[in-house]
Design an enzyme around this catalytic site. Structure first.
Site, PDB file in Angstrom:
ATOM      1  N   ASN A 155       0.835  -1.205   0.000  1.00  0.00           N
ATOM      2  CA  ASN A 155       0.000   0.000   0.000  1.00  0.00           C
ATOM      3  C   ASN A 155       0.869   1.254   0.000  1.00  0.00           C
ATOM      4  O   ASN A 155       1.957   1.286   0.606  1.00  0.00           O
ATOM      5  CB  ASN A 155      -1.021  -0.002   1.141  1.00  0.00           C
ATOM      6  CG  ASN A 155      -0.438  -0.227   2.513  1.00  0.00           C
ATOM      7  OD1 ASN A 155       0.590  -0.872   2.661  1.00  0.00           O
ATOM      8  ND2 ASN A 155      -1.089   0.310   3.522  1.00  0.00           N
ATOM      9  N   GLU A 206       0.344   5.291   0.656  1.00  0.00           N
ATOM     10  CA  GLU A 206      -0.603   6.301   1.141  1.00  0.00           C
ATOM     11  C   GLU A 206      -0.209   7.703   0.701  1.00  0.00           C
ATOM     12  O   GLU A 206       0.882   7.934   0.166  1.00  0.00           O
ATOM     13  CB  GLU A 206      -0.705   6.191   2.667  1.00  0.00           C
ATOM     14  CG  GLU A 206      -1.243   4.826   3.077  1.00  0.00           C
ATOM     15  CD  GLU A 206      -1.552   4.701   4.559  1.00  0.00           C
ATOM     16  OE1 GLU A 206      -1.087   5.542   5.357  1.00  0.00           O
ATOM     17  OE2 GLU A 206      -2.279   3.743   4.908  1.00  0.00           O
ATOM     18  N   CYS A 220      -4.143   0.657  -2.531  1.00  0.00           N
ATOM     19  CA  CYS A 220      -4.003  -0.636  -1.860  1.00  0.00           C
ATOM     20  C   CYS A 220      -2.896  -1.494  -2.492  1.00  0.00           C
ATOM     21  O   CYS A 220      -2.611  -1.380  -3.692  1.00  0.00           O
ATOM     22  CB  CYS A 220      -5.306  -1.416  -1.952  1.00  0.00           C
ATOM     23  SG  CYS A 220      -6.670  -0.709  -1.040  1.00  0.00           S
ATOM     24  N   GLU A 223      -2.958  -4.640  -3.241  1.00  0.00           N
ATOM     25  CA  GLU A 223      -3.422  -5.563  -4.284  1.00  0.00           C
ATOM     26  C   GLU A 223      -3.442  -4.886  -5.649  1.00  0.00           C
ATOM     27  O   GLU A 223      -3.053  -5.465  -6.664  1.00  0.00           O
ATOM     28  CB  GLU A 223      -4.845  -6.049  -3.972  1.00  0.00           C
ATOM     29  CG  GLU A 223      -4.990  -6.826  -2.685  1.00  0.00           C
ATOM     30  CD  GLU A 223      -5.287  -5.949  -1.476  1.00  0.00           C
ATOM     31  OE1 GLU A 223      -4.740  -4.826  -1.383  1.00  0.00           O
ATOM     32  OE2 GLU A 223      -6.060  -6.397  -0.609  1.00  0.00           O
ATOM     33  N   CYS A 273     -10.211  -5.194   0.014  1.00  0.00           N
ATOM     34  CA  CYS A 273     -11.347  -4.269   0.106  1.00  0.00           C
ATOM     35  C   CYS A 273     -12.237  -4.432  -1.135  1.00  0.00           C
ATOM     36  O   CYS A 273     -11.847  -5.061  -2.130  1.00  0.00           O
ATOM     37  CB  CYS A 273     -10.848  -2.824   0.224  1.00  0.00           C
ATOM     38  SG  CYS A 273     -10.252  -2.131  -1.324  1.00  0.00           S
ATOM     39  N   CYS A 279     -10.705  -3.345  -4.513  1.00  0.00           N
ATOM     40  CA  CYS A 279      -9.720  -4.300  -5.043  1.00  0.00           C
ATOM     41  C   CYS A 279     -10.404  -5.538  -5.591  1.00  0.00           C
ATOM     42  O   CYS A 279      -9.986  -6.092  -6.614  1.00  0.00           O
ATOM     43  CB  CYS A 279      -8.711  -4.682  -3.966  1.00  0.00           C
ATOM     44  SG  CYS A 279      -7.546  -3.353  -3.626  1.00  0.00           S
TER      45      CYS A 279
END
Ligand code: THU
Length: 128
Positions: free
Chosen positions: A42, A44, A53, A55, A85, A88
């Site tokens: 991830n 940010e 994310c 993934e 999530c 994703c």
């Protein structure tokens, strides 16, 4: 590659996470049918909505390198089971078959089909 090995790759990918806001690091390892592994973590941003994310980082790296055929994805979070999530799941469903295993690490290894995590994924065209 075994599920354990792919989870090991995801754990390695997690080390690269940039998560100064949530302090929640995630790693993902996406295995292609040809046996190559794409890692993602991830990333940010101070503008929280721009966080990405693990993934999707792994998937977009693979897609941008021309990969289209995926065998499995493993995901590791900071504390226990880290299921992908909703965003994703939808993005993975664009490129990965419903029966693709999503490998997670809780108290033990878990294997879920992508279609189990996202039934009736959105598509513009009905499947032929
Ligand atoms: N995160 C992921 O990397 N993957 C998911 O499927 C869920 C959430 C990240 C995004 C954010 O950087 C942090 O975890 C906390 O939400």
């Amino acid at each position: 590659m075994t599920d354990e090995e792919l989870i090991g790759c995801a754990a390695k990918a997690k080390r690269g996470a940039y998560a100064p806001y949530s302090h929640f690091k995630v790693g993902a390892a996406l295995l292609t049918r040809s046996g190559k592994v794409y890692l993602g973590c991830n990333v940010e941003n101070a503008a929280y909505g721009e966080c990405m994310c693990a993934e999707r980082v792994a998937l977009f790296k693979a897609i941008s390198e021309g990969e289209r055929d995926f065998a499995a994805i493993a995901i590791v979070g900071d504390n226990g089971l880290c299921p992908p999530c909703g965003s994703c799941r939808q993005v993975l469903s664009e490129f990965c078959k419903g029966d693709m295993p999503v490998i997670l690490l809780g108290e033990k290894l878990e294997r879920h089909a992508l279609s189990e995590l996202l039934p009736l994924s959105f598509r513009l065209e009905a499947e032929k």
